[in-house]
Design an enzyme around this catalytic site. Structure first.
Site, PDB file in Angstrom:
ATOM      1  N   HIS A  61       0.795  -1.251  -0.088  1.00 30.16           N
ATOM      2  CA  HIS A  61      -0.034   0.024  -0.006  1.00 30.16           C
ATOM      3  C   HIS A  61       0.808   1.323   0.040  1.00 30.16           C
ATOM      4  O   HIS A  61       1.104   1.885   0.944  1.00 30.16           O
ATOM      5  CB  HIS A  61      -1.081  -0.046   1.244  1.00 30.16           C
ATOM      6  CG  HIS A  61      -2.062   1.004   1.160  1.00 30.16           C
ATOM      7  ND1 HIS A  61      -3.446   0.446   1.509  1.00 30.16           N
ATOM      8  CD2 HIS A  61      -2.029   2.236   0.848  1.00 30.16           C
ATOM      9  CE1 HIS A  61      -4.226   1.510   1.533  1.00 30.16           C
ATOM     10  NE2 HIS A  61      -3.694   2.412   0.944  1.00 30.16           N
ATOM     11  N   HIS A  63       1.264   5.277  -1.931  1.00 31.85           N
ATOM     12  CA  HIS A  63       0.929   6.181  -2.635  1.00 31.85           C
ATOM     13  C   HIS A  63       2.220   6.834  -3.431  1.00 31.85           C
ATOM     14  O   HIS A  63       2.835   7.362  -2.575  1.00 31.85           O
ATOM     15  CB  HIS A  63      -0.199   7.158  -1.992  1.00 31.85           C
ATOM     16  CG  HIS A  63      -1.031   6.631  -1.437  1.00 31.85           C
ATOM     17  ND1 HIS A  63      -2.379   6.423  -2.221  1.00 31.85           N
ATOM     18  CD2 HIS A  63      -1.510   5.832  -0.220  1.00 31.85           C
ATOM     19  CE1 HIS A  63      -3.347   5.611  -1.517  1.00 31.85           C
ATOM     20  NE2 HIS A  63      -2.572   5.450  -0.337  1.00 31.85           N
ATOM     21  N   ARG A  65       1.907   8.869  -6.107  1.00 39.54           N
ATOM     22  CA  ARG A  65       1.540  10.417  -6.610  1.00 39.54           C
ATOM     23  C   ARG A  65       1.776  10.758  -8.066  1.00 39.54           C
ATOM     24  O   ARG A  65       1.440  11.757  -8.334  1.00 39.54           O
ATOM     25  CB  ARG A  65       1.961  11.591  -5.469  1.00 39.54           C
ATOM     26  CG  ARG A  65       1.812  11.312  -4.110  1.00 39.54           C
ATOM     27  CD  ARG A  65       0.331  11.439  -3.957  1.00 39.54           C
ATOM     28  NE  ARG A  65       0.085  11.418  -2.265  1.00 39.54           N
ATOM     29  CZ  ARG A  65      -0.814  10.784  -1.749  1.00 39.54           C
ATOM     30  NH1 ARG A  65      -2.079   9.975  -2.367  1.00 39.54           N
ATOM     31  NH2 ARG A  65      -1.179  10.974  -0.439  1.00 39.54           N
ATOM     32  N   HIS A 179     -11.212  -0.378   0.551  1.00 42.66           N
ATOM     33  CA  HIS A 179     -10.691   0.791   1.670  1.00 42.66           C
ATOM     34  C   HIS A 179     -12.186   0.668   2.308  1.00 42.66           C
ATOM     35  O   HIS A 179     -13.117   1.395   1.573  1.00 42.66           O
ATOM     36  CB  HIS A 179     -10.483   1.955   0.878  1.00 42.66           C
ATOM     37  CG  HIS A 179     -10.463   3.260   1.765  1.00 42.66           C
ATOM     38  ND1 HIS A 179      -9.574   4.077   2.103  1.00 42.66           N
ATOM     39  CD2 HIS A 179     -11.491   3.793   2.115  1.00 42.66           C
ATOM     40  CE1 HIS A 179      -9.901   5.033   2.720  1.00 42.66           C
ATOM     41  NE2 HIS A 179     -11.125   5.201   2.698  1.00 42.66           N
ATOM     42  N   HIS A 232      -5.873  -1.251   5.228  1.00 40.47           N
ATOM     43  CA  HIS A 232      -5.500  -0.718   6.714  1.00 40.47           C
ATOM     44  C   HIS A 232      -6.837  -1.027   7.555  1.00 40.47           C
ATOM     45  O   HIS A 232      -7.600  -0.060   7.883  1.00 40.47           O
ATOM     46  CB  HIS A 232      -5.150   0.792   6.337  1.00 40.47           C
ATOM     47  CG  HIS A 232      -6.219   1.331   5.273  1.00 40.47           C
ATOM     48  ND1 HIS A 232      -7.444   1.298   5.208  1.00 40.47           N
ATOM     49  CD2 HIS A 232      -5.796   2.415   4.058  1.00 40.47           C
ATOM     50  CE1 HIS A 232      -7.817   2.010   4.107  1.00 40.47           C
ATOM     51  NE2 HIS A 232      -6.981   2.503   3.460  1.00 40.47           N
ATOM     52  N   ASN A 278      -6.617   8.676   7.189  1.00 44.96           N
ATOM     53  CA  ASN A 278      -7.961   7.928   6.979  1.00 44.96           C
ATOM     54  C   ASN A 278      -7.404   6.450   6.497  1.00 44.96           C
ATOM     55  O   ASN A 278      -6.798   6.139   5.472  1.00 44.96           O
ATOM     56  CB  ASN A 278      -8.467   8.667   5.725  1.00 44.96           C
ATOM     57  CG  ASN A 278     -10.140   8.165   5.680  1.00 44.96           C
ATOM     58  OD1 ASN A 278     -10.443   7.462   6.671  1.00 44.96           O
ATOM     59  ND2 ASN A 278     -10.568   8.143   4.537  1.00 44.96           N
ATOM     60  N   ASP A 305       0.710   2.430   3.852  1.00 43.43           N
ATOM     61  CA  ASP A 305      -0.338   3.179   3.612  1.00 43.43           C
ATOM     62  C   ASP A 305       0.692   4.629   3.571  1.00 43.43           C
ATOM     63  O   ASP A 305       0.009   5.824   3.723  1.00 43.43           O
ATOM     64  CB  ASP A 305      -1.588   3.385   4.613  1.00 43.43           C
ATOM     65  CG  ASP A 305      -2.592   4.675   3.784  1.00 43.43           C
ATOM     66  OD1 ASP A 305      -2.407   4.950   2.542  1.00 43.43           O
ATOM     67  OD2 ASP A 305      -3.481   4.757   4.600  1.00 43.43           O
ATOM     68  N   GLY A 324      -3.335  11.755   5.622  1.00 43.44           N
ATOM     69  CA  GLY A 324      -2.251  10.641   5.250  1.00 43.44           C
ATOM     70  C   GLY A 324      -1.004  11.058   5.718  1.00 43.44           C
ATOM     71  O   GLY A 324      -0.868  12.093   6.255  1.00 43.44           O
TER      72      GLY A 324
HETATM   73 ZN   LIG Z   1      -7.136   3.929   1.970  1.00 45.67          ZN
END
Ligand SMILES: [Zn+2]
Length: 467
Positions: A61, A63, A65, A179, A232, A278, A305, A324
């Site tokens: 997981h 990100h 971007r 999610h 998560h 989140n 995450d 985040g």
């Molecule tokens: Zn998520």
């Protein structure tokens, strides 16, 4: 041919723990054993004395971007941060701008990943634009080797659409990852709904917003027989639901993020947006249940995450700042610290460098709790960050991938060298990620990644990325 020799470490993989040097040639491990010497013309020796040598970490997981959020992170910088944290593979989430909801967008990220310091796998969106109304061309995207589909950042709200997506997914042999967030129940919430949100006057999202969607999806899994992965998970109720689903034999897996194993919602008391995430930080009872869930195997893996944001966005007021926190560079050390029974001491430094906030009021009990059942063994620790996530992402060798071990002659040279005794203080200013929104600044952690080997290349040596 160029060789690398990892000398003096203890090898830890799914087959156990033993004293061994590891010799790497090209992209492969060529020998494992005591007192090895190189045989090639040039041998570079990396000191692994006192260290654990393990299959590289796999993050389910991340990100990255890119495209659209390059100001916060790119495939290249995210992979560099990953390598610094001991990861040799990460799964890039599709909530980019635009979303990874078609074959050409997925192909672009995979192409960027080819020169990165870690393997970049891609999770594609379940619905077009992650808008929750139209399914993506799953078969075409799956043909690129994409194994995980998710609208992460949002849950798929429409149960009928989710049911159909699950039916398609079992035919394609892919896995849907959710999610879990019922948007009607969570609407307007910036933290966990509970005693702290009332005290702080911040609208909360209740635990049931996560649990209601999880329960719905477990019913759909039971009906369709399609496997699912839950991203998560953050509440005691979710742990209980997953435990029941697993004992009923449902094909489900689940991950927890490192911050949910450490912080409670009390961390938000200083309105420090570094703690806005989140799903939100929950209560002490939730943290305890998540720790037990991980230690009992109800939760399969720890996933970061990693959610980089540029400083300006995180400097906005609490209710406007984005959710985040970053995690790739701290995850293994943090997890080692809390699972080995070390106490985390901290002169808290916020992501912006401010000190002395009361952000941690009330979290002391959480921090000082020992790990359930006593300290983890190295193999238990690396299982949840290396070989189990490798299997879930189909990046393990049995699935034709190159991660998760075991470390033996002929295996791909994707390795981490971790010093379990080195202590260090997390300094947001020295993060390798393009963003610095870490809530762990100022914390003293025990254990640190020393070297990372990706496809036979020493990409991180003595904690320093090599390119
Ligand atoms: Zn998520």
């Amino acid at each position: 041919m160029h060789e690398l020799l990892l000398r003096g470490g203890t090898l830890v993989d799914g087959q156990g723990e033993r004293r061994a040097d590891v010799l790497v040639r090209g992209r492969e491990v060529v020998a494992v054993g005591e007192e090895l010497n190189g045989v090639g013309s040039s041998v570079r020796v990396l000191d692994a004395g006192g260290c654990i040598v393990a299959p590289g970490l796999v993050d389910l997981h991340t990100h990255l971007r890119e495209p659209g959020g390059e100001v916060a992170e790119t495939v290249e910088t995210g992979a560099r941060a990953a390598a610094t944290g001991g990861y040799t593979a990460v799964v890039a989430m599709p909530n980019t701008e635009p979303a990874l909801d078609n074959a050409s967008a997925v192909r672009d990220v995979l192409a960027l990943g080819r020169s990165a310091m870690a393997e970049i796998a891609v999770a594609a969106a379940i619905t077009v634009g992650r808008r929750g109304t139209t399914l993506v061309a799953m078969a075409e995207i799956a043909a690129l080797g994409v194994h995980i589909f998710t609208d992460d950042g949002r849950g798929v709200q429409d149960a009928r659409l989710m049911r159909r997506a699950l039916e398609y997914s079992s035919d394609l042999g892919i896995v849907l990852a959710q999610h879990c967030e019922d948007e009607a129940l969570a609407a307007g919430g910036h933290m966990h709904e509970g005693a702290w949100s009332s005290r702080l006057g911040i609208t909360g999202q209740p635990a049931v917003a996560e649990e209601a969607m999880l329960a719905r999806d477990l019913s759909l899994v039971r009906e369709t027989g399609a496997p699912m992965h839950f991203l998560h998970i953050s509440t005691a109720g979710s742990v209980e639901l997953i435990a029941r689903a697993k004992s009923a034999g449902l094909p489900v897996t689940a991950e927890v993020a490192p911050h949910h194993l450490l912080f409670t919602d009390a961390a938000v008391a200083g309105y420090d947006t570094a703690f806005k995430v989140n799903p939100p930080l929950r209560t002490e009872a939730d943290v305890r249940a998540l720790r037990h869930g991980l230690s009992d195997g109800v939760i399969d893996a720890v996933a970061t995450d990693h959610a980089p944001h540029q400083a300006e966005r995180k400097e906005e007021p609490f209710d406007l700042a984005p959710f985040g926190m970053t995690g790739l560079e701290t995850s293994l050390a943090l997890l080692h610290t809390i699972t080995s029974g070390h106490t985390i001491t901290s002169a808290h430094i916020g992501a912006s460098g401010d000190t002395g906030t009361s952000a941690h009021t009330g979290t002391d009990a959480t921090w000082h709790d020992g790990w359930p059942g006593g300290p983890c063994t190295p193999a238990e620790l690396f299982a949840v960050v290396s070989w189990r996530p490798a299997r879930i992402a189909k990046l393990d060798r049995a699935s034709g991938g190159r991660h998760g071990g075991p470390v033996e002659a002929g295996a791909p040279a994707n390795l981490v060298v971790f010093d379990p005794n080195e202590t260090w203080i997390v300094d947001p200013g020295r993060m390798v990620s393009r963003s610095r929104n870490t809530p762990f600044g100022g914390m003293k952690l025990t254990g640190r990644v020393r070297h990372t080997i990706h496809e036979g290349e020493a990409v991180v040596v003595d904690q320093t990325p090599q390119r």
